[in-house]
Design a protein around this motif. Structure first.
Motif, short mmCIF file in Angstrom:
data_model
loop_
_atom_site.label_atom_id
_atom_site.label_comp_id
_atom_site.label_asym_id
_atom_site.label_seq_id
_atom_site.Cartn_x
_atom_site.Cartn_y
_atom_site.Cartn_z
N UNK A 9 0.61 -1.21 0.13
CA UNK A 9 0.08 0.08 -0.14
C UNK A 9 0.91 1.41 -0.09
N UNK A 10 1.83 1.21 0.84
CA UNK A 10 2.73 2.38 1.13
C UNK A 10 3.33 2.81 -0.59
N UNK A 11 3.85 1.86 -1.04
CA UNK A 11 4.60 1.86 -2.15
C UNK A 11 3.46 2.47 -3.39
N UNK A 12 2.39 2.21 -3.41
CA UNK A 12 1.43 2.28 -4.46
C UNK A 12 0.40 3.42 -4.07
N UNK A 17 -2.65 4.60 2.22
CA UNK A 17 -1.69 4.48 3.49
C UNK A 17 -1.76 5.47 4.70
N UNK A 18 -2.22 6.54 4.39
CA UNK A 18 -2.55 7.78 5.35
C UNK A 18 -3.64 7.67 5.85
N UNK A 84 1.25 6.07 15.92
CA UNK A 84 1.44 7.38 15.66
C UNK A 84 2.86 7.61 14.86
N UNK A 85 4.07 6.71 15.31
CA UNK A 85 5.19 6.73 14.72
C UNK A 85 4.89 6.43 13.09
N UNK A 91 3.37 10.48 6.80
CA UNK A 91 3.27 11.91 6.51
C UNK A 91 4.16 12.44 5.76
N UNK A 92 5.44 12.18 6.15
CA UNK A 92 6.75 12.43 5.68
C UNK A 92 6.87 12.00 4.49
#
Length: 105
Positions: A9-12, A17-18, A84-85, A91-92
């Motif tokens: 998910x984060x890559x696509x 992801x957020x 949270x981390x 977000x970054x």
């Protein structure tokens, strides 16, 4: 051939992801608040039972309930910290990729 990893998910899709990480963090905040309210309720019930000189077995039962609730607070707090981390990192990444706030919601 091996199957692709499940956490792509984060890559696509950083927006997806957020959303997922925001919802997970929000759920854990609510869960932690719920355990804290439950602990307060258990404390009030124990005080009420002690004042009424209730049956010792009933008091022990409520002490066990209180103990189970207390045990959940550190675990939930730890999971919230990790979530949270993860959210901060997402977000970054989204910011680095130029994702705007409106694209997330």
């Amino acid at each position: 051939p091996p199957s692709p990893p499940h956490n792509t998910t984060t890559m696509q899709d950083p927006a997806k992801s957020l959303r997922i990480k925001t919802n997970a963090t929000s759920r854990l905040i609510k869960e932690l608040e719920s355990y804290r309210r439950e602990l307060s309720t258990n404390d009030a019930k124990l005080a009420e039972l002690a004042a009424a000189r209730a049956d010792p077995s009933e008091i022990r039962q409520w002490e066990n309930v209180r103990g189970e609730t207390m045990a959940m607070i550190p675990d939930t707090s730890k999971r919230l910290s990790a979530a949270s981390e993860d959210l901060e990192e997402a977000v970054e990444v989204a910011a680095a990729e130029g994702l705007e706030g409106d694209a997330v919601g």
